[in-house]
Design an enzyme around this catalytic site. Structure first.
Site, PDB file in Angstrom:
ATOM      1  N   TRP A   1       0.894  -1.153   0.000  1.00 23.96           N
ATOM      2  CA  TRP A   1       0.000   0.000   0.000  1.00 23.96           C
ATOM      3  C   TRP A   1       0.935   1.205   0.000  1.00 23.96           C
ATOM      4  O   TRP A   1       1.521   1.550   1.017  1.00 23.96           O
ATOM      5  CB  TRP A   1      -0.903  -0.018   1.227  1.00 23.96           C
ATOM      6  CG  TRP A   1      -2.016   0.960   1.117  1.00 23.96           C
ATOM      7  CD1 TRP A   1      -3.206   0.774   0.474  1.00 23.96           C
ATOM      8  CD2 TRP A   1      -2.029   2.284   1.634  1.00 23.96           C
ATOM      9  NE1 TRP A   1      -3.957   1.915   0.549  1.00 23.96           N
ATOM     10  CE2 TRP A   1      -3.265   2.855   1.266  1.00 23.96           C
ATOM     11  CE3 TRP A   1      -1.135   3.053   2.367  1.00 23.96           C
ATOM     12  CZ2 TRP A   1      -3.621   4.149   1.604  1.00 23.96           C
ATOM     13  CZ3 TRP A   1      -1.486   4.345   2.704  1.00 23.96           C
ATOM     14  CH2 TRP A   1      -2.729   4.878   2.322  1.00 23.96           C
TER      15      TRP A   1
ATOM     16  N   GLU B   1     -23.569  12.761   9.515  1.00 22.84           N
ATOM     17  CA  GLU B   1     -22.773  11.544   9.308  1.00 22.84           C
ATOM     18  C   GLU B   1     -23.309  10.395  10.179  1.00 22.84           C
ATOM     19  O   GLU B   1     -23.397   9.252   9.722  1.00 22.84           O
ATOM     20  CB  GLU B   1     -21.290  11.836   9.611  1.00 22.84           C
ATOM     21  CG  GLU B   1     -20.356  10.646   9.580  1.00 22.84           C
ATOM     22  CD  GLU B   1     -20.272   9.928   8.231  1.00 22.84           C
ATOM     23  OE1 GLU B   1     -20.823  10.414   7.248  1.00 22.84           O
ATOM     24  OE2 GLU B   1     -19.658   8.842   8.194  1.00 22.84           O
TER      25      GLU B   1
ATOM     26  N   LYS C   1     -24.645   6.869   8.644  1.00 26.47           N
ATOM     27  CA  LYS C   1     -24.122   5.554   9.039  1.00 26.47           C
ATOM     28  C   LYS C   1     -25.265   4.627   9.422  1.00 26.47           C
ATOM     29  O   LYS C   1     -25.309   3.469   9.021  1.00 26.47           O
ATOM     30  CB  LYS C   1     -23.152   5.656  10.235  1.00 26.47           C
ATOM     31  CG  LYS C   1     -21.773   6.196   9.954  1.00 26.47           C
ATOM     32  CD  LYS C   1     -20.846   5.247   9.249  1.00 26.47           C
ATOM     33  CE  LYS C   1     -20.884   5.462   7.773  1.00 26.47           C
ATOM     34  NZ  LYS C   1     -20.130   6.542   7.205  1.00 26.47           N
TER      35      LYS C   1
ATOM     36  N   HIS D   1     -38.359  24.808  12.827  1.00 24.81           N
ATOM     37  CA  HIS D   1     -38.899  25.323  11.554  1.00 24.81           C
ATOM     38  C   HIS D   1     -39.612  24.241  10.749  1.00 24.81           C
ATOM     39  O   HIS D   1     -39.840  24.404   9.550  1.00 24.81           O
ATOM     40  CB  HIS D   1     -37.770  25.955  10.732  1.00 24.81           C
ATOM     41  CG  HIS D   1     -37.163  27.151  11.408  1.00 24.81           C
ATOM     42  ND1 HIS D   1     -37.805  28.351  11.524  1.00 24.81           N
ATOM     43  CD2 HIS D   1     -35.981  27.298  12.069  1.00 24.81           C
ATOM     44  CE1 HIS D   1     -37.052  29.202  12.190  1.00 24.81           C
ATOM     45  NE2 HIS D   1     -35.936  28.589  12.541  1.00 24.81           N
TER      46      HIS D   1
HETATM   47  C1  F6R Z   1     -20.622   6.276   3.341  1.00 30.56           C
HETATM   48  C2  F6R Z   1     -19.744   6.203   2.206  1.00 30.56           C
HETATM   49  C3  F6R Z   1     -20.055   7.017   1.002  1.00 30.56           C
HETATM   50  C4  F6R Z   1     -18.778   7.630   0.457  1.00 30.56           C
HETATM   51  C5  F6R Z   1     -19.050   8.354  -0.874  1.00 30.56           C
HETATM   52  C6  F6R Z   1     -17.800   9.013  -1.408  1.00 30.56           C
HETATM   53  O1  F6R Z   1     -20.211   5.471   4.390  1.00 30.56           O
HETATM   54  O2  F6R Z   1     -18.772   5.484   2.230  1.00 30.56           O
HETATM   55  O3  F6R Z   1     -20.979   8.008   1.301  1.00 30.56           O
HETATM   56  O4  F6R Z   1     -18.259   8.502   1.398  1.00 30.56           O
HETATM   57  O5  F6R Z   1     -19.531   7.444  -1.822  1.00 30.56           O
HETATM   58  O6  F6R Z   1     -16.804   8.059  -1.627  1.00 30.56           O
HETATM   59  P1  F6R Z   1     -15.309   8.505  -1.749  1.00 30.56           P
HETATM   60  O7  F6R Z   1     -14.868   9.037  -0.425  1.00 30.56           O
HETATM   61  O8  F6R Z   1     -14.563   7.269  -2.150  1.00 30.56           O
HETATM   62  O9  F6R Z   1     -15.249   9.569  -2.796  1.00 30.56           O
END
Ligand code: F6R
Length: 615
Positions: free
Chosen positions: A77, A489, A493, A512
């Site tokens: 990585w 967020e 989740k 509102h």
């Molecule tokens: C939620 C999630 C998605 C990504 C979104 C953007 O848990 O994983 O909402 O955050 O699809 O993805 P990236 O960060 O790869 O551009």
């Protein structure tokens, strides 16, 4: 985050292909941008490495059985240098005496490299690892001839950073050395061979008898013996063997039931590593190499933050952070909106695009659209060499490591951390913050990973809260200021993995309209970190309680809520600025346990994909 392994056959030689390739596959989740193997056989060292997944390496190897007495392998990585064939591991010294694989980061590699260049050594890759191979090679040849152990020990004493290494020498066909410094490494004791691995999964199909190395320790595998040595003193140490009772599939998730739970638990460690890399001490400036040149002669009058989903929530937090610390006006747009809504933007703007994968089509589109209007662009991204990093003018890597679970967790908190680092960096550069306050904020940021670890220790409390709310079909998450995007967020989740309808709302917006839904038993989660807005959140909570709604509170001022009939989860004290980092963990765990109770497929929720590469 890389996967490494090595093996020594106790007697004779044998085909090592299945041991090495099988082991690499088991640790592939740690990194998969390139891989390589090396074996020491009767004709010397045979080394093969390729950019791309392990299957690319396998194709390249063809029918080659990799016969040898000692072998090692690596799945990468990338941290230093793009993932290509040359930067892939294993690496060798100039004389091809030493061959090694490495996991981690050598912080002082540039300085060591200059010293080695002055000694006439040439480098072929951009990696920090090649510096280590040459350092050991030089010491082995010039200062400790015939003594591989001392050559490795003295090289390690010159290395700064976090690393684990597996090393072999061409003239030592029965010896393999492993060292550990803040990166995992353990020994596997097999009947006919011994092993070294970054993960037990690397050799789990061969043996379950292991010895874990601690920081500053070395393992010397020589024929059928294994010795452990303290790197600093050179003294032999006794270590116990343990028996692992994992099956391979579990172990690939690091012993966690799901990748999501594993990734939630990784957050203290990945943030610690990220901070060690970019902010080693509060007394030092934030280290974001290249950012100086990026901003040189640029009179930045607007920062435009773009992203999708969780990354967009990071953008929303980023606005408060960058406006607060750097005093530069910011605007936040969903990337899919930004690419078609040409809001005024010109060359005085900087676009910051946030993405875990770096492959999200909407985010790529927004960057292209804003670049076309003159804006310069920075990617905050987790995946080295991804499309976003190629189209952005500059990239800041979040170093969260591979995130396998579809629901983003550690990538989010790493994105926030990078925004804090950038805010502090800009504040220092622009002089927009008092130096004492700046230093205090740096120290407080460095303290966050330990506080995250403390939250994870209290995870049972969150499990209990999830049980309280196990029957609900809807939930509000409310916050103000910095807590508002965190509320969104938390709701996302819960939605994506438990399929409970949830909404993140700004506390002030409730009255509102949204308050119409509150009825007896309707659940809301109140984000109430200690801040000037705390009393406003208490007022929101009172409005819900007055309508007999159910309330769960996340706060670091639990006393303020002791008189109310509400469920309180208390998190450690921190400056309000960093509360999003600490509040994210209980929210992730709440979603996780809620999904578990509903029997959902946590890592692969319905209708979703990890990387959204279509518009
Ligand atoms: C939620 C999630 C998605 C990504 C979104 C953007 O848990 O994983 O909402 O955050 O699809 O993805 P990236 O960060 O790869 O551009």
């Amino acid at each position: 985050m890389c996967g490494i392994l090595g093996t020594v056959i106790h007697e004779g030689s044998e085909p090592l292909r299945s041991t090495l390739i099988g082991g690499l596959r088991a640790v592939e989740y740690r990194g998969y941008d390139s891989s390589g193997v090396a074996v020491l056989g009767s004709d010397g060292v045979m080394l093969s490495k390729r950019a791309g997944k392990i299957s690319v390496l396998e194709d390249y190897l063809g029918e080659e059985p990799l016969v040898g007495s000692v072998g090692l392998g690596h799945t990468r990585w990338a941290t230093h240098g793009e993932p290509n064939d040359v930067n892939s591991h294993p690496h060798q010294d100039n004389h091809e005496t030493i061959t090694l694989v490495h996991n981690g980061i050598i912080e002082n590699y540039s300085e060591l490299k200059l010293g080695l260049i002055a000694k006439g050594i040439h480098f072929h890759s951009e990696t920090d690892t090649e510096v280590v191979a040459n350092l050991i090679g030089y010491l082995y040849e010039n200062e400790y001839p015939g003594n591989l152990i001392d050559a490795v020990r003295h090289a390690c004493r010159q290395l700064k950073g976090s690393f684990s290494l597996v090393i072999m020498a061409r003239d030592n066909p029965r010896m393999l050395i492993g060292v550990r410094q803040q990166m995992p490494l353990l020994v596997g004791h097999g009947k006919h061979a011994s092993y070294l691995g970054s993960d037990v999964t690397a050799f789990l199909s061969m043996t379950r008898d292991v010895t874990y190395l601690e920081d500053g320790e070395m393992a010397v595998l020589d024929h059928d013996t294994v010795r452990f040595i303290d790197i600093a003193t050179g003294k032999q140490i006794e270590k116990k063997r343990e028996r692992v009772d994992w099956d391979i599939e579990q172990a690939q998730k690091g012993g966690f039931d799901t990748f999501m739970l594993k990734e939630i638990h990784e957050q203290p460690q990945v943030l610690r590593q990220m901070l060690e890399r970019y902010l080693p001490s509060p007394a030092e400036p934030v280290y974001l190499p290249g950012l100086d040149e990026f901003f040189e002669d640029h009179d930045t009058r607007l920062i435009s933050l773009v992203g999708c989903g969780t990354a967009w929530h990071a953008c929303k937090v980023g606005r408060y952070v960058l406006e607060g610390l750097a005093k530069i006006p910011c605007r936040v747009e969903y990337a899919h909106e930004a690419q078609y809504h040409f809001a005024p933007i010109d060359d005085s703007a900087v676009t910051i695009a946030i993405s875990q994968s770096g492959e999200t089509a909407d985010t790529l589109g927004a960057v292209k659209a804003q670049k076309a209007l003159g804006s310069r662009s920075i990617a905050i991204c987790n995946v080295v060499g991804s499309s976003l990093t190629r189209i952005a003018d500059f990239t800041l890597y979040t170093t969260a490591g591979p995130e396998i679970s579809v629901a983003s967790t550690k990538a989010f908190t790493c994105q926030l951390t990078m925004l804090y680092l950038m805010g502090l960096w800009l504040a220092e550069r622009n002089g927009s913050l008092d130096p004492d306050e700046l230093r205090r904020l740096k120290a407080e940021l460095i303290a966050i990973p330990d506080k995250m670890a403390a939250i994870l220790h209290s995870k049972k409390q969150i499990d209990r809260l999830a049980r309280v709310y196990r029957q609900v079909n809807h939930m509000y998450f409310l916050g103000r200021g910095l807590s508002y995007p965190v509320a969104m967020e938390g709701a996302l989740k819960l939605k994506e993995i438990s399929y409970v309808h949830a909404e993140g709302y700004a506390g002030g917006e409730m009255k509102h309209g949204a308050i119409a839904l509150i009825e007896p038993g309707f659940p809301s989660c109140i984000l109430a970190p200690q801040s000037p807005l705390l009393e406003k959140m208490v007022a929101n909570m009172e409005e819900i309680l007055a309508r007999k709604g159910e309330v769960m509170v996340l706060t670091n001022n639990p006393d303020r809520f002791s008189q109310y009939d509400v469920h309180v989860f208390s998190f450690p004290d921190c400056p309000q600025l960093y509360s999003p980092l600490l509040m994210s963990l209980p929210l992730q765990l709440f979603a996780y346990y809620s999904a578990m109770l509903r029997g959902c497929d946590i890592d692969q929720p319905r209708n979703l994909a990890k990387s959204v590469v279509v518009e």
